[in-house]
Scaffold this active site. Structure first.
Site, PDB file in Angstrom:
ATOM      1  CE1 TYR A  33       1.139  -0.288   4.380  1.00 51.65           C
ATOM      2  CE2 TYR A  33       0.007   1.818   4.411  1.00 51.65           C
ATOM      3  CZ  TYR A  33       0.859   0.910   5.007  1.00 51.65           C
ATOM      4  OH  TYR A  33       1.441   1.212   6.206  1.00 51.65           O
ATOM      5  NE  ARG A  52       6.789   4.063   0.234  1.00 47.78           N
ATOM      6  CZ  ARG A  52       6.564   4.821   1.298  1.00 47.78           C
ATOM      7  NH1 ARG A  52       7.531   5.048   2.182  1.00 47.78           N
ATOM      8  NH2 ARG A  52       5.379   5.366   1.501  1.00 47.78           N
ATOM      9  NE  ARG A 100      -5.678 -19.581   4.971  1.00 49.59           N
ATOM     10  CZ  ARG A 100      -4.781 -20.391   5.540  1.00 49.59           C
ATOM     11  NH1 ARG A 100      -4.771 -21.676   5.226  1.00 49.59           N
ATOM     12  NH2 ARG A 100      -3.920 -19.920   6.405  1.00 49.59           N
ATOM     13  CE  LYS A 149       3.168   3.127   3.092  1.00 47.00           C
ATOM     14  NZ  LYS A 149       3.332   3.208   4.532  1.00 47.00           N
ATOM     15  CD  GLU A 182      10.333   1.942  10.120  1.00 47.30           C
ATOM     16  OE1 GLU A 182      10.074   2.878   9.345  1.00 47.30           O
ATOM     17  OE2 GLU A 182      10.274   0.745   9.783  1.00 47.30           O
ATOM     18  CG  LEU A 207       8.439   2.459   4.631  1.00 45.54           C
ATOM     19  CD1 LEU A 207       8.052   1.158   3.925  1.00 45.54           C
ATOM     20  CD2 LEU A 207       7.188   3.251   4.951  1.00 45.54           C
TER      21      LEU A 207
HETATM   22  N1  PMP Z   1       7.827   3.909   8.726  1.00 47.45           N
HETATM   23  C1  PMP Z   1       6.709   3.181   8.813  1.00 47.45           C
HETATM   24  C2  PMP Z   1       6.779   1.840   9.470  1.00 47.45           C
HETATM   25  C3  PMP Z   1       5.497   3.665   8.283  1.00 47.45           C
HETATM   26  O1  PMP Z   1       4.389   2.915   8.366  1.00 47.45           O
HETATM   27  C4  PMP Z   1       5.475   4.944   7.695  1.00 47.45           C
HETATM   28  C5  PMP Z   1       4.194   5.533   7.160  1.00 47.45           C
HETATM   29  N2  PMP Z   1       3.530   4.740   6.296  1.00 47.45           N
HETATM   30  C6  PMP Z   1       6.667   5.673   7.618  1.00 47.45           C
HETATM   31  C7  PMP Z   1       7.843   5.123   8.137  1.00 47.45           C
HETATM   32  C8  PMP Z   1       6.717   7.015   6.946  1.00 47.45           C
HETATM   33  O2  PMP Z   1       6.726   6.838   5.557  1.00 47.45           O
HETATM   34  P1  PMP Z   1       6.162   7.973   4.584  1.00 47.45           P
HETATM   35  O3  PMP Z   1       6.964   9.201   4.871  1.00 47.45           O
HETATM   36  O4  PMP Z   1       6.389   7.436   3.241  1.00 47.45           O
HETATM   37  O5  PMP Z   1       4.724   8.145   4.939  1.00 47.45           O
END
Ligand code: PMP
Length: 294
Positions: A33, A52, A100, A149, A182, A207
């Site tokens: 997503y 991405r 499944r 993601k 993060e 991410l």
């Molecule tokens: N890290 C994680 C685990 C996230 O879920 C997000 C937001 N989706 C971010 C960092 C920030 O990413 P972005 O700046 O692309 O929203």
């Protein structure tokens, strides 16, 4: 106004839209997503977000469901039909529907595409940012490919819930070496003792946030140094400032980590400057929505 969502080729009302019970996104979180900010009728950093998305699909061998132009068309339609001037667009692609079974040997599966938009009251995020938020650190229990993601978000759900119980609105996840990877749904930053912006370098552990990337560019434009190096909760406690980056909140000041005040205990000058400059430097693509509506 009723909300409109896009699911697999049609625009439907929020309450009527659905996916198949054997969608692999539902059964296996076999799905990726993006969340893209809408700011004053513009999509923010759409190219980086869609790049991405392409990478996430490619890493998981999910077939791209359609061209980029077609995806952008859907995104803009959803923004327009929901009259979103400020908010976010959520775009999800699952591997598709099949009886499944764990392997996905059937390469002819056709991906499910879902697109939703959410409206924010203009300036609502600025009100939160004026005070800043609290974060709580906790162990990072996620998998080894956090750079993709995916909707496999249960560890983030649990972490954010636990943070909420501790009176914080975000969790900062700590790896087995005692370093912050993060936030549960953001990238984590500090302004260190040298006056540099510090955030962990990219790897499979986190991410590659689009807002993180653009914040690095903005810092460059403002002549602020960025040091891409991991930091510990202890480094955060003694930092001059701290903040998070994410598409839904851009640059969000962090004023408390584990109940300890950071710096002056208020959003600091680096964070405030970066936040104020962010939309000026980010890519802005007109969302297609008329600027007279709201
Ligand atoms: N890290 C994680 C685990 C996230 O879920 C997000 C937001 N989706 C971010 C960092 C920030 O990413 P972005 O700046 O692309 O929203």
């Amino acid at each position: 106004m009723s909300r409109i969502v896009y699911v697999n080729g049609s625009y439907r009302s929020y309450n009527e839209a659905s996916v198949h019970v054997e969608d692999r996104g539902l059964q296996f979180a076999d799905s990726v997503y993006e969340v893209i900010e809408v700011h004053r009728n513009h999509l923010v950093d759409p190219t980086r977000h869609l790049n991405r998305l392409d990478r996430s699909m490619s890493e998981l061998s999910i077939q791209p469901p359609m061209s980029r132009a077609a995806l952008l068309h859907i995104i803009r339609q959803i923004v327009r039909r929901n009259r979103v001037s400020d908010g976010t667009v959520y775009l999800q692609v699952t591997r598709g529907t099949a009886p499944r079974d764990f392997p996905f040997s059937d390469k002819s599966l056709s991906p499910t595409v879902i697109c939703l938009a959410r409206r924010f009251a203009r300036g609502a995020r600025d009100i939160v940012a004026a005070t800043g938020i609290s974060v709580q650190t906790m162990p990072d229990i996620r998998w080894g490919r956090c750079d993709i993601k995916t909707v496999m978000l249960l560890p983030a759900v649990l972490a954010k819930d636990q943070a909420g119980q501790a009176g914080a609105s975000e969790a900062w996840l700590v790896d087995s070496d005692g370093l912050i990877t993060e936030g549960a749904s953001s990238n984590a930053w500090i302004v260190n003792q040298k006056g540099e912006l510090q955030t962990r370098s990219l790897s499979h552990e986190l991410l590659p946030g689009i807002t993180r990337r653009t914040a690095i560019d903005v810092a460059g434009e403002l002549g602020i140094s960025v040091n891409e190096q991991a930091f510990s909760p202890q480094d955060a406690y003694t930092a001059k400032e701290a903040f998070n980056t994410s598409a839904s909140a851009t640059i969000m000041p962090v004023i408390r980590v584990d109940h300890r005040s950071i710096g002056s205990g208020k959003p600091g000058p680096f964070t405030t400057k970066l936040r104020a400059a962010f939309h000026h430097y980010a890519e802005r693509l007109h969302s297609g929505k008329s600027s007279t509506g709201s």
